[in-house]
Scaffold this active site. Structure first.
Site, short mmCIF file in Angstrom:
data_model
loop_
_atom_site.label_atom_id
_atom_site.label_comp_id
_atom_site.label_asym_id
_atom_site.label_seq_id
_atom_site.Cartn_x
_atom_site.Cartn_y
_atom_site.Cartn_z
N LYS A 1 0.78 -1.01 0.04
CA LYS A 1 -0.11 -0.05 0.11
C LYS A 1 1.03 1.14 0.00
CE LYS A 1 -0.27 -0.33 5.11
NZ LYS A 1 -1.08 -0.77 6.21
N ARG B 1 -9.88 0.04 15.33
CA ARG B 1 -9.73 1.15 14.47
C ARG B 1 -10.62 0.73 13.11
NH1 ARG B 1 -3.81 1.29 11.41
NH2 ARG B 1 -4.40 -0.83 10.73
N TYR C 1 17.02 29.68 10.30
CA TYR C 1 15.72 30.23 10.66
C TYR C 1 15.47 30.26 12.42
CZ TYR C 1 13.90 30.42 5.95
OH TYR C 1 13.64 30.49 4.66
N MET D 1 12.78 24.30 4.08
CA MET D 1 12.13 23.33 2.91
C MET D 1 13.03 22.81 2.03
SD MET D 1 9.72 24.86 0.18
CE MET D 1 8.58 25.81 1.33
C1 PLP Z 1 -0.30 -1.75 6.94
C2 PLP Z 1 -0.83 -2.91 7.26
C3 PLP Z 1 -0.13 -3.95 7.28
C4 PLP Z 1 1.70 -4.26 7.13
O1 PLP Z 1 2.07 -3.53 8.28
P1 PLP Z 1 3.53 -3.47 8.73
O2 PLP Z 1 3.88 -3.07 10.02
O3 PLP Z 1 3.70 -2.45 7.59
O4 PLP Z 1 4.16 -4.92 8.44
C5 PLP Z 1 -0.73 -5.52 7.65
N1 PLP Z 1 -2.00 -5.37 8.05
C6 PLP Z 1 -2.66 -4.19 8.03
C7 PLP Z 1 -4.22 -4.42 8.35
C8 PLP Z 1 -2.25 -3.13 7.63
O5 PLP Z 1 -3.16 -1.85 7.69
#
Ligand code: PLP
Length: 391
Positions: free
Chosen positions: A56, A154, A277, A330
């Site tokens: 992802k 969640r 800055y 930046m």
């Molecule tokens: C992002 C995610 C993972 C992967 O998690 P990592 O800690 O990057 O290995 C696995 N399962 C779900 C539901 C996630 O949202």
């Protein structure tokens, strides 16, 4: 403890200087062979469970277009993405793989997922109902994963909804072919946390209502908790890219990403003068300050700034660790190279921000965040160089 202290071998001259395209002020190097090896090393840990890959957020910012083919070649056949757009790209690169969409049907992905043969991860009764409607309107069974909540609160169906579905599957999810039941751990980065066992027990109890359906609980850190957490499929993301998610169980993976940027200027700064800055850092001795072409637009968190009396981030320059001083801006950071030999730092040289003993965890820790955020926020301005691609 400053985690940087554990690193020993900071060697000289950056290899990235060679790979840098002319004109690049910064380079992100992604080692596809290491990512493939990392996946294989994790996959060897988990049999009889299988190992998927979470790609992802553009493979955690590293470029899904390059990472997914490398993982397919390494033998991975199950991928997790989040959104319909990510699903489209993943399907084009992995035509035969099982692909799961973690964000479910939000954003009206239903038709897209059907067309692509991508399985949504259903986390609400609303998602379940919508996928059912799509299935029944097609007079077909549509495959999906079911995400159940075991304490993260969640995403995931609450236990009462899971029990209702189990009691009357034909009523609540007609046309849905559940190919995977999954849940997600809240505290797997800390093996001593009792929450891990509580979630494990809740997962076993609820999944027992769906005998025969493959199960998945562990991400990168959960995978390192031991085989009782592996079930049928593990879902590492961060560890594939070399991240160490667990505080105490190192994953058998190697760093796969390095980031470096050019030195633009080297200045002598007399005692009493300030740097950057808001004048937050003041020289207390005759100092030499190198200005480097990397800033928050490139993903160096502004919270890696180092005002007087507070340490911030570091870079490796001419083989030596040098602290950021003053504000991250930046496009620029300033680092104190007073300790280095006078001719060691030259304009045009590369300083390493990640790599050469500086891990993504180090970069996260010194900025008050985690390596995950460092990876996914690397900017678009630096040249990206992919190495280890045998295609
Ligand atoms: C992002 C995610 C993972 C992967 O998690 P990592 O800690 O990057 O290995 C696995 N399962 C779900 C539901 C996630 O949202």
């Amino acid at each position: 403890m400053n985690p940087i202290a554990k690193h020993q071998s900071l060697t000289a001259a950056s290899p990235l200087a060679d790979a840098a395209p002319a004109g690049a002020t910064g380079v992100i190097t992604v080692d596809l062979a290491t990512i493939a090896n990392n996946w294989q090393a994790l996959a060897r840990r988990v049999p009889p469970a299988r190992c998927g890959a979470v790609v992802k957020a553009d493979a955690y910012g590293l470029g899904a277009a390059r990472v997914i083919p490398a993982l397919v070649k390494a033998g991975c056949s199950t991928f997790f993405i989040a959104t319909p757009d990510e699903a489209r790209l993943a399907r084009s690169l992995a035509p035969k793989a099982d692909i799961f969409a973690l964000d479910g049907l939000a954003g009206d992905g239903g038709e897209t997922f059907v067309a692509l043969g991508v399985m949504p991860v259903l986390s609400t009764l609303d998602d379940v109902a919508r996928w059912s409607v799509l299935a029944t309107s097609r007079h077909a069974n549509l495959p999906a994963a079911m995400h159940i909540d075991t304490g993260l609160n969640r995403l995931g169906l609450p236990a009462r909804d899971v029990r209702r579905i189990a009691a009357e599957p034909g009523l609540l999810m007609p046309g849905i072919d559940v190919r995977l039941i999954m849940s997600h751990l809240a505290s797997a980065d800390n093996p001593a946390d009792r929450k891990n066992r509580d979630q494990l027990l809740a997962f076993e109890t609820l999944t027992a209502l769906f005998p025969g359906v493959p199960r998945s609980l562990a991400a990168s850190d959960g995978l390192m908790l031991g085989s009782q957490y592996h079930f049928d499929l593990v879902r590492p993301g961060y560890a594939l890219y070399g991240g160490q998610a667990s505080q105490s169980n190192p994953a058998p993976v190697l760093p796969a990403v390095s980031v470096s940027a050019r030195v633009l200027a080297v200045h002598d700064v007399p005692p009493g003068e300030t740097v950057g800055y808001s004048a937050t850092w003041r020289a207390t001795r005759p100092s030499r300050i190198a200005t480097i072409a990397a800033g928050y637009a490139d993903g160096i968190p502004r919270s890696a700034s180092a005002p007087d009396g507070r340490p911030g981030g570091h870079v490796v320059i001419a083989g030596t660790l040098a602290p950021i001083v003053g504000r991250v801006s930046m496009d620029l950071i300033t680092v104190d190279v007073t300790e280095l030999p006078a001719d060691a730092v030259r304009v045009g040289d590369f300083a390493d921000l990640i790599g050469r003993g500086l891990s993504i965890e180090d970069a996260g820790y010194s900025a008050g965040t985690i390596g995950y955020e460092i990876l996914t926020r690397l900017g678009q301005r630096f040249a990206r160089v992919y190495i280890g691609d045998s295609q």
